[in-house]
Design a protein around this motif. Sequence first.
Motif, short mmCIF file in Angstrom:
data_model
loop_
_atom_site.label_atom_id
_atom_site.label_comp_id
_atom_site.label_asym_id
_atom_site.label_seq_id
_atom_site.Cartn_x
_atom_site.Cartn_y
_atom_site.Cartn_z
N GLY A 5 12.27 -13.54 5.85
CA GLY A 5 10.84 -13.50 5.48
C GLY A 5 10.09 -12.34 6.10
N GLY A 6 10.22 -12.20 7.42
CA GLY A 6 9.51 -11.11 8.10
C GLY A 6 10.04 -9.75 7.72
N GLY A 7 11.38 -9.67 7.53
CA GLY A 7 11.97 -8.40 7.12
C GLY A 7 11.51 -7.97 5.74
N TYR A 8 11.41 -8.95 4.83
CA TYR A 8 10.93 -8.63 3.48
C TYR A 8 9.47 -8.17 3.52
CZ TYR A 8 9.78 -9.10 -1.43
OH TYR A 8 9.36 -8.84 -2.70
N TRP A 9 8.65 -8.89 4.27
CA TRP A 9 7.23 -8.55 4.35
C TRP A 9 7.04 -7.20 5.04
CZ3 TRP A 9 3.04 -12.13 6.88
CH2 TRP A 9 1.82 -11.88 6.30
N ALA A 10 7.79 -6.93 6.09
CA ALA A 10 7.70 -5.65 6.79
C ALA A 10 8.21 -4.51 5.90
CB ALA A 10 8.47 -5.69 8.09
N SER A 40 8.10 -4.45 2.57
CA SER A 40 7.10 -4.18 1.53
C SER A 40 5.90 -3.41 2.09
CB SER A 40 6.64 -5.48 0.87
OG SER A 40 5.93 -6.29 1.77
N ALA A 41 5.53 -3.71 3.33
CA ALA A 41 4.44 -2.97 3.96
C ALA A 41 4.86 -1.54 4.26
CB ALA A 41 3.99 -3.67 5.24
N SER A 42 6.10 -1.34 4.69
CA SER A 42 6.56 0.01 4.97
C SER A 42 6.74 0.80 3.67
CB SER A 42 7.85 0.00 5.78
OG SER A 42 8.87 -0.61 5.05
N PHE A 43 7.03 0.12 2.57
CA PHE A 43 7.07 0.78 1.26
C PHE A 43 5.73 1.43 0.95
CE2 PHE A 43 5.97 0.21 -3.26
CZ PHE A 43 6.84 1.11 -3.83
N VAL A 44 4.67 0.70 1.21
CA VAL A 44 3.32 1.24 1.00
C VAL A 44 3.07 2.44 1.91
CG1 VAL A 44 0.86 0.72 1.23
CG2 VAL A 44 2.39 -0.96 0.23
N LEU A 45 3.47 2.32 3.16
CA LEU A 45 3.29 3.43 4.11
C LEU A 45 4.09 4.65 3.70
CD1 LEU A 45 3.38 1.48 7.48
CD2 LEU A 45 1.39 2.48 6.36
N LEU A 103 17.06 0.63 1.67
CA LEU A 103 17.87 0.92 2.85
C LEU A 103 17.30 0.25 4.11
CD1 LEU A 103 18.60 4.71 2.32
CD2 LEU A 103 20.17 2.80 2.00
N LEU A 104 15.99 0.15 4.18
CA LEU A 104 15.35 -0.38 5.37
C LEU A 104 15.56 -1.88 5.53
CD1 LEU A 104 13.45 0.15 7.80
CD2 LEU A 104 11.55 -0.36 6.25
N TYR A 105 15.50 -2.63 4.44
CA TYR A 105 15.57 -4.10 4.52
C TYR A 105 16.86 -4.59 5.18
CZ TYR A 105 15.12 -8.99 3.04
OH TYR A 105 15.04 -10.35 3.01
N PRO A 106 18.04 -4.13 4.78
CA PRO A 106 19.24 -4.60 5.49
C PRO A 106 19.28 -4.14 6.95
CG PRO A 106 19.86 -3.29 3.58
CD PRO A 106 18.38 -3.33 3.63
N CYS A 107 18.71 -2.98 7.23
CA CYS A 107 18.67 -2.51 8.62
C CYS A 107 17.80 -3.43 9.48
CB CYS A 107 18.17 -1.08 8.70
SG CYS A 107 19.29 0.11 7.97
N LEU A 108 16.68 -3.87 8.94
CA LEU A 108 15.81 -4.78 9.69
C LEU A 108 16.50 -6.13 9.90
CD1 LEU A 108 12.32 -4.07 8.07
CD2 LEU A 108 13.18 -3.29 10.28
N ILE A 109 17.20 -6.61 8.89
CA ILE A 109 17.92 -7.88 9.03
C ILE A 109 18.98 -7.77 10.13
CG2 ILE A 109 19.54 -9.46 7.89
CD1 ILE A 109 17.96 -8.97 5.30
N LEU A 110 19.73 -6.69 10.12
CA LEU A 110 20.75 -6.50 11.15
C LEU A 110 20.13 -6.37 12.53
CD1 LEU A 110 23.18 -4.04 9.35
CD2 LEU A 110 23.59 -6.44 9.91
N TRP A 111 18.98 -5.73 12.61
CA TRP A 111 18.32 -5.56 13.90
C TRP A 111 17.89 -6.91 14.49
CZ3 TRP A 111 12.66 -4.19 14.84
CH2 TRP A 111 12.43 -3.94 16.21
N CYS A 148 5.25 -7.25 12.88
CA CYS A 148 3.80 -7.48 12.81
C CYS A 148 3.03 -6.17 12.73
CB CYS A 148 3.33 -8.30 14.01
SG CYS A 148 3.84 -10.03 13.95
N ALA A 149 3.45 -5.17 13.50
CA ALA A 149 2.78 -3.87 13.47
C ALA A 149 2.95 -3.21 12.11
CB ALA A 149 3.33 -2.97 14.57
N LEU A 150 4.15 -3.28 11.52
CA LEU A 150 4.37 -2.71 10.20
C LEU A 150 3.53 -3.42 9.14
CD1 LEU A 150 8.22 -2.07 10.01
CD2 LEU A 150 6.41 -0.39 9.78
#
Length: 94
Positions: free
Chosen positions: A17-22, A24-29, A54-62, A77-79
Amino acid sequence: MAQSGLKTTGRIILALGGGYWATSASFVLFAFLMIACGLPRVEATTLSMMLAFLLYPCLILWVFGARRIGNPFVVFCALIVAGHIAPFFFSQGH
């Protein structure tokens, strides 16, 4: 044993959930940053979408690789906040 299950469940919820939301927010950025650099809107949107994939799987792994779950949570939260505030500053009246 129950404490370990709660931690794993929390990581799963944050990762998905948080990775998806982050993401989508980084997509806008990403899109606003590329448009500000002079890239046409269509190309900026397409490239931002590719970077988000590319970012979404990296966030999940992190989330699962981090020792403490607090670090990914703060970054997510910051993203999310930055991605939702950015349109107000970069919208150019459109």
